[in-house]
Scaffold this motif. Structure first.
Motif, PDB file in Angstrom:
ATOM      1  N   GLY A   1       0.560  -1.222   0.079  1.00  0.00           N
ATOM      2  CA  GLY A   1      -0.459  -0.035   0.218  1.00  0.00           C
ATOM      3  C   GLY A   1       0.515   1.361  -0.017  1.00  0.00           C
ATOM      4  N   VAL A   2       2.135   0.951  -0.078  1.00  0.00           N
ATOM      5  CA  VAL A   2       2.920   1.980  -0.483  1.00  0.00           C
ATOM      6  C   VAL A   2       3.234   2.806  -1.266  1.00  0.00           C
ATOM      7  N   VAL A   3       3.234   4.284  -1.222  1.00  0.00           N
ATOM      8  CA  VAL A   3       3.719   5.142  -3.129  1.00  0.00           C
ATOM      9  C   VAL A   3       4.637   4.899  -3.709  1.00  0.00           C
ATOM     10  N   ALA A   4       5.172   4.386  -4.616  1.00  0.00           N
ATOM     11  CA  ALA A   4       6.102   5.015  -4.834  1.00  0.00           C
ATOM     12  C   ALA A   4       6.651   6.161  -4.876  1.00  0.00           C
ATOM     13  N   GLN A   5       8.069   6.276  -4.676  1.00  0.00           N
ATOM     14  CA  GLN A   5       8.541   7.534  -4.655  1.00  0.00           C
ATOM     15  C   GLN A   5       9.538   7.714  -5.422  1.00  0.00           C
ATOM     16  N   LEU A   6      10.119   9.189  -5.918  1.00  0.00           N
ATOM     17  CA  LEU A   6      11.198   8.889  -6.609  1.00  0.00           C
ATOM     18  C   LEU A   6      12.420   9.072  -5.237  1.00  0.00           C
ATOM     19  N   GLY A   7      13.412   7.713  -6.500  1.00  0.00           N
ATOM     20  CA  GLY A   7      14.312   7.388  -4.792  1.00  0.00           C
ATOM     21  C   GLY A   7      15.829   8.724  -5.730  1.00  0.00           C
ATOM     22  N   THR A   8      15.729   8.462  -6.346  1.00  0.00           N
ATOM     23  CA  THR A   8      16.778   9.726  -7.630  1.00  0.00           C
ATOM     24  C   THR A   8      16.549   9.902  -9.129  1.00  0.00           C
ATOM     25  N   ILE A   9      17.497  10.589 -10.062  1.00  0.00           N
ATOM     26  CA  ILE A   9      17.371  11.156 -11.124  1.00  0.00           C
ATOM     27  C   ILE A   9      18.824  10.303 -12.082  1.00  0.00           C
ATOM     28  N   ALA A  10      18.749   9.804 -13.332  1.00  0.00           N
ATOM     29  CA  ALA A  10      20.058   9.491 -13.315  1.00  0.00           C
ATOM     30  C   ALA A  10      20.108  10.511 -15.399  1.00  0.00           C
ATOM     31  N   ALA A  11      21.216  10.703 -14.950  1.00  0.00           N
ATOM     32  CA  ALA A  11      21.638  11.264 -16.516  1.00  0.00           C
ATOM     33  C   ALA A  11      22.842  10.680 -17.194  1.00  0.00           C
ATOM     34  N   VAL A  12      22.489   9.848 -18.169  1.00  0.00           N
ATOM     35  CA  VAL A  12      23.093   9.153 -18.878  1.00  0.00           C
ATOM     36  C   VAL A  12      23.644   9.648 -20.615  1.00  0.00           C
ATOM     37  N   GLY A  13      24.595   9.857 -20.856  1.00  0.00           N
ATOM     38  CA  GLY A  13      25.199  10.979 -22.029  1.00  0.00           C
ATOM     39  C   GLY A  13      25.044   9.731 -23.198  1.00  0.00           C
ATOM     40  N   ALA A  14      24.259  10.552 -24.352  1.00  0.00           N
ATOM     41  CA  ALA A  14      23.540   9.781 -25.835  1.00  0.00           C
ATOM     42  C   ALA A  14      24.529   9.999 -26.716  1.00  0.00           C
ATOM     43  N   ALA A  15      25.522  10.467 -26.717  1.00  0.00           N
ATOM     44  CA  ALA A  15      27.100  10.120 -26.984  1.00  0.00           C
ATOM     45  C   ALA A  15      27.830   9.134 -26.307  1.00  0.00           C
ATOM     46  N   PHE A  16      28.267   7.519 -27.704  1.00  0.00           N
ATOM     47  CA  PHE A  16      29.049   6.760 -26.801  1.00  0.00           C
ATOM     48  C   PHE A  16      30.155   6.771 -27.747  1.00  0.00           C
ATOM     49  N   ASN A  17      30.933   6.562 -27.003  1.00  0.00           N
ATOM     50  CA  ASN A  17      32.339   6.669 -28.190  1.00  0.00           C
ATOM     51  C   ASN A  17      33.736   5.421 -27.419  1.00  0.00           C
ATOM     52  N   GLY A  18      32.904   4.427 -26.599  1.00  0.00           N
ATOM     53  CA  GLY A  18      33.252   3.224 -25.922  1.00  0.00           C
ATOM     54  C   GLY A  18      33.014   3.300 -24.835  1.00  0.00           C
ATOM     55  N   GLU A  19      32.350   3.956 -24.588  1.00  0.00           N
ATOM     56  CA  GLU A  19      32.416   4.306 -22.322  1.00  0.00           C
ATOM     57  C   GLU A  19      31.086   4.886 -22.130  1.00  0.00           C
ATOM     58  N   TYR A  20      30.675   4.948 -21.038  1.00  0.00           N
ATOM     59  CA  TYR A  20      28.965   5.381 -20.759  1.00  0.00           C
ATOM     60  C   TYR A  20      29.472   6.396 -19.860  1.00  0.00           C
ATOM     61  N   PHE A  21      28.495   7.905 -19.609  1.00  0.00           N
ATOM     62  CA  PHE A  21      29.326   8.809 -18.706  1.00  0.00           C
ATOM     63  C   PHE A  21      27.172   8.980 -17.563  1.00  0.00           C
ATOM     64  N   VAL A  22      27.554   8.029 -16.778  1.00  0.00           N
ATOM     65  CA  VAL A  22      26.102   8.456 -16.289  1.00  0.00           C
ATOM     66  C   VAL A  22      26.459   9.255 -14.035  1.00  0.00           C
ATOM     67  N   GLY A  23      25.311  10.101 -14.633  1.00  0.00           N
ATOM     68  CA  GLY A  23      25.189  10.980 -13.132  1.00  0.00           C
ATOM     69  C   GLY A  23      24.243  10.208 -12.295  1.00  0.00           C
ATOM     70  N   LEU A  24      24.105  10.471 -10.867  1.00  0.00           N
ATOM     71  CA  LEU A  24      23.179  10.227 -10.472  1.00  0.00           C
ATOM     72  C   LEU A  24      23.079  11.392  -8.944  1.00  0.00           C
ATOM     73  N   GLY A  25      21.680  11.719  -9.486  1.00  0.00           N
ATOM     74  CA  GLY A  25      21.552  13.092  -8.174  1.00  0.00           C
ATOM     75  C   GLY A  25      20.075  13.371  -8.228  1.00  0.00           C
ATOM     76  N   ALA A  26      19.775  14.073  -6.208  1.00  0.00           N
ATOM     77  CA  ALA A  26      18.357  14.051  -6.135  1.00  0.00           C
ATOM     78  C   ALA A  26      17.584  14.767  -7.568  1.00  0.00           C
ATOM     79  N   THR A  27      18.400  16.043  -7.927  1.00  0.00           N
ATOM     80  CA  THR A  27      17.326  16.914  -8.580  1.00  0.00           C
ATOM     81  C   THR A  27      17.905  16.549 -10.492  1.00  0.00           C
ATOM     82  N   GLN A  28      17.370  16.693 -11.274  1.00  0.00           N
ATOM     83  CA  GLN A  28      17.646  16.926 -12.437  1.00  0.00           C
ATOM     84  C   GLN A  28      19.308  17.936 -12.690  1.00  0.00           C
ATOM     85  N   GLU A  29      19.338  18.467 -12.013  1.00  0.00           N
ATOM     86  CA  GLU A  29      20.587  19.951 -12.212  1.00  0.00           C
ATOM     87  C   GLU A  29      21.483  18.673 -11.502  1.00  0.00           C
TER      88      GLU A  29
END
Length: 220
Positions: A66-94
């Motif tokens: 009965g517990v409503v799901a809450q926002l745990g984090t936001i991930a920012a993943v770079g769309a440009a790919f040259n062999g590596e992925y770049f991922v940033g995590l944060g409480a907000t988009q900024e």
């Protein structure tokens, strides 16, 4: 708005499925995923921020009892790919975008490298591969629009996005077939809910029908 890169460019623009792959491979997200206890991954949205094409993905805590799901984090993943992925995590988009920029600039050292033999499969390919595993075992697949059985039991979950995931998926389904399908039936039911493919077998125990099923996240 359309996004494109030249065909001969060393930098490629990754698709939504590869974005999820990048997120799952990120060490920081793997730790967070454990803390959030099986979180729900939201839809990814592609934005152009300055000179960067970035997918933003909301990650929700798993709602239960009965517990409503809450926002745990936001991930920012770079769309440009040259062999590596770049991922940033944060409480907000900024904050997520700031962490992503640190990865790109090298201020933060954790990046995710793709396998040399990485191959992204489209959704139809993944579903056809799953079906073929059952067909090889001479098991009939029925595809109802929905299933309504008094008793249902989920026997396991897995995700299948790339060829790298195929061995685990084959083993996962083979065990399900041996443990739950073959002993009782030569037929399974397959239905999809929110980009998750469910596959189950029905049998009657003590006068009540039961469905035992597995879930495979196949994306959009």
């Amino acid at each position: 708005q359309f996004y494109e890169v030249p065909l001969d460019s060393e930098t490629k623009l990754i698709g939504p499925t590869a974005v999820r792959e990048a997120l799952d491979r990120d060490p920081e997200f793997a730790q967070l995923k454990t803390l959030l206890r099986n979180p729900r991954i939201g839809d990814n949205i592609l934005y152009r921020v300055g000179d960067h094409d970035v997918y933003f993905i909301p990650v929700y805590t798993a709602g239960a009892g009965g517990v409503v799901a809450q926002l745990g984090t936001i991930a920012a993943v770079g769309a440009a790919f040259n062999g590596e992925y770049f991922v940033g995590l944060g409480a907000t988009q900024e904050e997520a975008f700031e962490q992503y920029l640190k990865k790109v600039s090298g201020v933060a050292s954790t990046t995710t490298t793709a396998d040399d033999d990485y191959v992204e499969l489209i959704k139809d390919d993944r579903i056809n591969i799953i079906k073929s595993i059952f067909e090889k075992e001479q098991i009939i697949i029925s595809e109802p629009t929905s299933i309504q059985i008094p008793l249902s039991f989920n026997e396991g979950e897995i995700f299948f996005f790339t060829e790298d995931d195929l061995p685990d998926t084959e083993l996962f389904l083979s065990e399900f077939i041996d443990d739950f399908v073959k002993p009782r039936s030569d037929r399974v039911f397959m239905w999809e809910v929110d980009a998750i493919l469910n596959i189950g077998t029905v049998y009657v125990k003590d006068g009540l029908p039961e469905i035992h099923y597995v879930s495979i996240e196949v994306g959009n």
